[in-house]
Motif scaffolding. Structure first.
Motif, mmCIF file in Angstrom:
data_model
loop_
_atom_site.group_PDB
_atom_site.id
_atom_site.type_symbol
_atom_site.label_atom_id
_atom_site.label_comp_id
_atom_site.label_asym_id
_atom_site.label_seq_id
_atom_site.Cartn_x
_atom_site.Cartn_y
_atom_site.Cartn_z
ATOM 1 N N LEU A 66 44.771 49.774 39.380
ATOM 2 C CA LEU A 66 45.448 49.575 40.634
ATOM 3 C C LEU A 66 46.418 48.372 40.747
ATOM 4 N N LYS A 67 46.864 47.778 39.612
ATOM 5 C CA LYS A 67 47.378 46.726 39.598
ATOM 6 C C LYS A 67 46.974 45.455 40.423
ATOM 7 N N LEU A 68 45.670 45.283 40.483
ATOM 8 C CA LEU A 68 45.084 44.299 41.208
ATOM 9 C C LEU A 68 44.418 43.248 40.511
ATOM 10 N N GLU A 69 44.941 42.880 39.208
ATOM 11 C CA GLU A 69 44.581 41.989 38.386
ATOM 12 C C GLU A 69 44.560 40.553 39.123
ATOM 13 N N TYR A 70 45.186 40.214 40.226
ATOM 14 C CA TYR A 70 45.401 39.024 40.842
ATOM 15 C C TYR A 70 44.065 38.789 41.591
ATOM 16 N N LEU A 71 43.284 39.802 41.898
ATOM 17 C CA LEU A 71 41.807 39.599 42.467
ATOM 18 C C LEU A 71 40.636 39.650 41.446
ATOM 19 N N SER A 72 40.751 39.261 40.325
ATOM 20 C CA SER A 72 39.924 39.316 39.372
ATOM 21 C C SER A 72 38.893 38.080 39.403
ATOM 22 N N THR A 73 39.373 37.000 39.840
ATOM 23 C CA THR A 73 38.434 35.925 40.014
ATOM 24 C C THR A 73 37.344 36.495 41.197
ATOM 25 N N ILE A 74 37.997 36.802 42.125
ATOM 26 C CA ILE A 74 37.296 37.061 43.443
ATOM 27 C C ILE A 74 36.221 38.202 43.098
ATOM 28 N N ALA A 75 36.826 39.344 42.430
ATOM 29 C CA ALA A 75 35.904 40.394 42.178
ATOM 30 C C ALA A 75 34.768 40.030 41.000
ATOM 31 N N PHE A 76 35.074 39.073 40.036
ATOM 32 C CA PHE A 76 34.044 38.706 39.105
ATOM 33 C C PHE A 76 32.870 37.790 39.826
ATOM 34 N N ILE A 77 33.450 37.170 40.655
ATOM 35 C CA ILE A 77 32.313 36.315 41.371
ATOM 36 C C ILE A 77 31.477 37.113 41.997
ATOM 37 N N LEU A 78 32.091 38.217 42.740
ATOM 38 C CA LEU A 78 31.146 39.120 43.542
ATOM 39 C C LEU A 78 30.202 39.727 42.640
ATOM 40 N N VAL A 79 30.742 40.228 41.333
ATOM 41 C CA VAL A 79 29.811 40.896 40.235
ATOM 42 C C VAL A 79 28.572 39.835 39.826
#
Length: 192
Positions: A66-79
């Protein structure tokens, strides 16, 4: 061979606590007693291993397409936060003594920068799934090694009457952590 190198590197050479200085809060806070240190080490180990797997999946199959790599920090913190909540519920139910001993440091695994740093390094190094999980296992074992070693040393140092009053407590703990870091620097030339 690559997996072996990642494994040795994660435990000794790039130890998140003693070489990268990540996860220091729980390292210093929970290493007063051996049982609490082992419990925290096991909790962080579980979270790191599952987080390495889950964040790889999230990054590879959701963020990158989805070309949303810039959200990786937020996504990883949620996981990581979801995993920590699960670990907290299990420890509270099955080991109330350990839950009490870990105190505030258990929910702080969510913001433990060693866990987040490991997941981010997996992406930065372009590790595949097997390499990501190997790095997660090795990083977790390195964290556990550091915190358990520190707990053994602290229990001996805290009971030592020969330490001057001004160095007791946190000052001698910081000196000890510094000496442990210097000792782990000896592994730096092990793998090139």
């Amino acid at each position: 061979m690559e997996i072996f190198l990642i494994f040795i590197s994660g435990i000794f050479i790039n130890n998140y606590v003693l070489s990268k200085f990540l996860g220091i809060c729980s390292f210093l806070g929970v290493s007063k007693k051996k049982d609490a240190a082992v419990g925290m080490g096991l909790a962080v180990t579980f979270v790191m291993i599952i987080a390495s797997l889950m964040t790889y999946i999230v990054n590879t199959f959701i963020l990158t397409p989805l070309k949303l790599e810039y959200l990786s920090t937020i996504a990883f913190i949620l996981v990581i936060a979801a995993l920590v909540q699960f670990v907290e519920m299990v420890i509270k139910k099955y080991s109330p003594g350990l839950y009490k001993a870990l105190g505030i440091y258990l929910p702080l695994i969510t913001t433990n920068c060693a866990v987040l740093g490991m997941t981010m390094l997996n992406i930065q190094e372009s590790y595949n799934l097997l390499e990501s999980v190997a790095n997660g296992v090795a990083s977790a074992l390195g964290f556990m090694l550091a915190i358990v070693l520190m707990s053994f040393i602290r229990q001996n140092v805290d009971n030592n009457e020969n330490i001057p009053e001004t160095l007791r407590g946190l000052p001698i703990t910081l000196f000890t952590a510094c000496l442990m870091s210097i000792a782990f620097l000896g592994f730096q030339g092990l793998i090139r």
